[in-house]
Every structure is written in structure tokens, then in C-alpha cells.
Write a protein that holds these residues in place. Structure first.
Motif, PDB file in Angstrom:
ATOM      1  N   SER A  67       0.842  -1.186   0.000  1.00 24.43           N
ATOM      2  CA  SER A  67       0.000   0.000   0.000  1.00 24.43           C
ATOM      3  C   SER A  67       0.886   1.248   0.000  1.00 24.43           C
ATOM      4  CB  SER A  67      -0.876  -0.001   1.247  1.00 24.43           C
ATOM      5  OG  SER A  67      -0.049   0.094   2.394  1.00 24.43           O
ATOM      6  N   GLN A  68       0.241   2.389  -0.176  1.00 25.79           N
ATOM      7  CA  GLN A  68       0.975   3.655  -0.138  1.00 25.79           C
ATOM      8  C   GLN A  68       1.625   3.858   1.242  1.00 25.79           C
ATOM      9  OE1 GLN A  68      -1.662   6.808  -1.366  1.00 25.79           O
ATOM     10  NE2 GLN A  68      -0.123   7.751  -2.683  1.00 25.79           N
ATOM     11  N   ARG A  69       0.846   3.501   2.260  1.00 25.65           N
ATOM     12  CA  ARG A  69       1.347   3.669   3.627  1.00 25.65           C
ATOM     13  C   ARG A  69       2.573   2.778   3.859  1.00 25.65           C
ATOM     14  NH1 ARG A  69      -1.406   1.704   9.186  1.00 25.65           N
ATOM     15  NH2 ARG A  69      -0.330   3.122  10.602  1.00 25.65           N
ATOM     16  N   ALA A  72       5.581   4.240   2.203  1.00 22.35           N
ATOM     17  CA  ALA A  72       6.144   5.378   2.937  1.00 22.35           C
ATOM     18  C   ALA A  72       6.969   4.889   4.128  1.00 22.35           C
ATOM     19  CB  ALA A  72       5.021   6.309   3.400  1.00 22.35           C
ATOM     20  N   ILE A  73       6.435   3.906   4.858  1.00 19.86           N
ATOM     21  CA  ILE A  73       7.168   3.366   6.011  1.00 19.86           C
ATOM     22  C   ILE A  73       8.427   2.642   5.541  1.00 19.86           C
ATOM     23  CG2 ILE A  73       7.036   1.639   7.870  1.00 19.86           C
ATOM     24  CD1 ILE A  73       4.079   2.432   8.215  1.00 19.86           C
ATOM     25  N   GLU A  85       4.339  -4.095   4.219  1.00 23.00           N
ATOM     26  CA  GLU A  85       2.910  -4.322   3.992  1.00 23.00           C
ATOM     27  C   GLU A  85       2.423  -5.539   4.798  1.00 23.00           C
ATOM     28  OE1 GLU A  85       0.558  -2.641   2.451  1.00 23.00           O
ATOM     29  OE2 GLU A  85      -0.969  -4.178   2.831  1.00 23.00           O
TER      30      GLU A  85
END
Lengths: 256, 256
Positions: A67-69, A72-73, A85
Motif C-alpha cells: 500500500s501507499q502507507r 512510505a514506512i 505491507e
């Protein structure tokens, strides 16, 4: 005072574990191979990895779309976005993100690095993209191992499923109990007198975590690691609990 | 695989300790009383309390005048303002204040409740106002006990000074090493191969804390507590360290 001694013995000759294997049967075979006759009060500490492997908790990162999140992490931590993920999918909250650090609250409640997902010692199941999740329900896994022993050996041992955890203020990892059955995991001393007859301030002792930590000394982590430890001599009172008992409720989290 | 077994035995007949007593002499007498011949590689885990008592680390709260800051924290925590003042004097930083909770960074670096100051099991030195501080230099205390054994028994054991600590995300206390000498306290596994020949992700193992945790199972906390545990069978490589080695540097604190 009666003699107090506790001994931790690594069981030899534990074979590699494959999905579908019965951890109870593996434990019983290892006890026989080690020449150990189970006694009432004995405890078995079983490495999380063999339970996870037996449950087939493998995931191929090649099939994961981050995911986008997660992406980013991944940038912040320097970790594989697909791995991140998978960590997020296993977690209910992110606790700490920093270079090479990803600490989350696992959906079972454990605050730990990488939601307990392993990339080492997971066996030759696949390529470098395979990872191993925690057991689906470690307390149930512990109960099942205890029941298997009861059926086949006539004695129900305490069982701890153990994994190594880091600590926020101290260096290095120690083993803790992520699942448990058939032993007192948290012993309440409130109100017991101390040596001077004074009520103890000290409240509760994390007995199962201490047993797991001691077992970690013979479990090992490297090539000569053994996944099952037999423990004899624990002498604590208190009702049996499970691994969840050791999780501090989020509302009592010392950092809220 | 060679046999791996580690055993923790509580030493019987340890007398009450008074200021000026030599902890090394107490340990040697307890080993003799327990019929234990010290061997190379053995470890002794010594409860913090007997070391602190021998060093006369008592404070009479009756002589303490709380500062304004201590008084404010006393209101928030519900603790005795003089006790809070003494905690602050022992600490370099306050980490967490809440009802019944006061966690600080002890001046030696340990993040712990009440700066390790005890009100239970401290002996009949005075009234209810007496408290017991941590040893002045627990690593030096550990070294001194090891040296005393070397002189009088011809063997230098590993020595751990141990105290029980809470954990931010897990219930209950476990014992950790607040001082150590003569054993590997933090073993670095980075680069060692795992069972599949893959380099371990896992980095460092807090061996001395695991030994302290295991010893905690026979040390006990209540009226039948024993303050010295003999440990045999630790099989880890790595250079000797001290208790300070186990403190995560503040800049690596997972909560900064």
C-alpha cells in the motif's frame, strides 16, 4: 527452606518441521529422543518458529502489493515495502518507525518488532521472498501441545510458545512467552509478606516470561539452535493463565 | 549437538545482611553451606538488596525535605513526597508520571520504577521511613564478589547483581542484570549463520538479563525469598561485559 532448583534442557534431534506436522507429536518424539520422562509440573518451551511452520504460516512476498502507507514506512525504515505491507496486515497499530526499526502492536496484542515476522531460520520452503508469521493463536497452540502430551504420555505439561523480543530501554533481545497453557504465567504477590513480615509493594511476577527467558539460554539463535526446551523445577503458586495474560492492556501502556 | 542444560539453584541459609558485611564472604559461605564447589563458567546471581544493604545504602525519609517538584509529582502519583524527592535525587530524568507510577532514568542509566528504591525486604534497620537505594556501582560490586571468590575459592565466577523490573508493554516484573562482571552480558550474533546457512537478522542477545530472569524463578520475592542463586551450564561465546552494556543509550531510546 526446601531445595529450589530449576533446570532448562535443550532437546536434541528435533527434525525440521513442515506444514501439517503436529507440534505435539514433535515434542513427544523429542522427549523420547532425549530420554526424558515427563513429570507433573514440567514445562516445555517451544520456539515460535516450529509452531508457525507446522501451521504453514508462510507468506511469499512476491505476491504482496504494498500500500501507499507501507511504501512510505519502507522508505523511512529502509525495509522491503512488501515486507512492511505484511507487517501492517499483521498489526493493529504502528508504535515506532525509524531507520531499521518498525515496531507495531500485533493484532494479538504483542508490541514487538516487525509484528514477529521472520526471515531467518524458516527452512528451505522457498526463495528469499518467503517469510514466516506468528502462529494464528499461540495460546491454542500451547494448549494443543499440552493435550497431545496428556494423551500420549499421561502427563499434561505446562507449555510456552516463545519468541525473542527487544526492549525499549535495554540492549539485546530476550525470549518471552507469546503463548502459554497449563502454568501460572503471571503470579500475583500483592499482600504476601516479605522477609520482614511487611506486605510486598511488588505486585505481579511474569513467571512465563522468566521461564521463556531462561529457556532462551539453551534455545540459541544460530546454526546450532534447538527449538524445544524441557524445564523442570518451577515452584510457583497461582492459577494457570495464557500468553495474552502477559500483555499490558493498551490503556495501561506506560507511554500513553 | 552437545548436551545443553542450564541449572539455577537457590542457595540456602543466607543470613540477613548488615552494613559493612562483605557480599563476597556471604557468597562464599552460601556456596559452602549449599555444598557447591565452584567451577569455571559458573555464575552467581546476587539480589540487589543484599549488596545495597552491605553497602549501607539506607536513607531515612524522616530527614528528607521534598522539593516543590517532588511535591507536585507526589500529588500526581499518590506517593510520599519525601520518597519522590529521594527518587529524583537518584535520577537523571523523569520518564513517566501517573497515579501510582513513577518511572525515571536512574543516574546509572537504568529506566525503572522509583529509581530502584525499595521499601520491602530491607530488614529491621529502622522504622517504616527507611528505604534502600541501589548499590553505588553495581558493576564494581559484581567485580568485587568475583575477586573474593577467586581469592578464597580459586575460581572466578561470573557475577550478576539483579533486580526486578517492569516492562512498558507487558504485565509483571522480571529480573534483569543491573550489574555484571566476568561473563558475556550481550552476545552479538550478527553475521552468524542460521540453521539454513542464512545470516541472522537477529542482532544481539541480552544473555545476562536472561540469566537474571531465570534466576528470578528461584530467587522469589516473598517471605521465602533467597538472595543468591548459583547458575551452571551457560554456554555462550563473546567477551565479558558489565551491566552498563545492557543499557540502551538514550539516543537509541525507542521513544525519542
Amino acid at each position: 527452606m526446601r531445595r529450589r532448583e530449576i533446570a532448562f534442557r535443550a532437546l536434541p534431534d528435533v527434525p525440521d518441521v513442515a506444514p501439517g506436522d503436529n507440534p505435539g507429536a514433535i515434542v513427544v518424539a523429542a522427549l523420547r529422543s532425549g530420554g526424558i520422562t515427563l513429570q507433573s509440573g514440567d514445562i516445555l518451551v517451544v520456539a515460535q518458529k516450529i509452531v508457525s511452520k507446522s501451521e504453514g504460516r508462510f507468506v511469499d512476498l512476491a505476491g504482496i502489493v504494498p500500500s501507499q502507507r507501507a511504501s512510505a514506512i519502507a522508505v523511512e525504515t529502509g525495509k522491503d515495502p512488501r515486507f512492511v505491507e505484511q507487517v501492517l496486515r499483521e498489526s493493529s497499530a504502528v508504535v515506532r518507525v525509524a531507520p531499521n526499526v518498525l515496531i507495531t502492536r500485533h493484532r494479538l496484542g504483542f508490541v514487538m518488532a516487525n509484528a514477529g515476522i521472520d526471515r531467518s531460520n524458516i527452512g528451505a520452503t522457498g526463495g528469499d521472498d518467503w517469510v514466516l508469521l506468528l502462529p494464528a493463536d499461540p495460546d491454542a497452540s500451547a494448549r494443543a501441545i499440552g493435550s497431545y502430551c496428556a494423551t500420549h504420555l499421561g502427563v499434561t505439561p505446562g507449555v510456552i510458545i516463545s519468541d525473542s523480543f527487544g526492549r525499549p530501554w535495554r540492549q539485546g533481545v530476550v525470549n518471552v512467552a507469546i503463548g502459554a497453557a497449563g502454568l501460572p504465567v503471571l503470579v500475583d504477590l500483592r499482600g504476601h509478606p516479605d522477609r520482614d513480615g511487611r506486605a510486598l509493594q511488588m505486585t505481579q511476577v511474569a513467571v512465563a516470561d522468566a521461564v521463556a527467558a531462561g529457556a532462551g539460554l539453551v534455545l540459541g539463535e544460530a546454526a546450532d539452535s534447538v527449538p524445544i526446551v524441557h524445564v523442570r523445577g518451577l515452584d510457583w503458586w497461582g492459577p494457570a493463565g495464557d500468553g495474552q495474560t502477559l500483555i499490558r492492556p493498551p490503556e495501561e501502556d506506560l507511554f500513553r
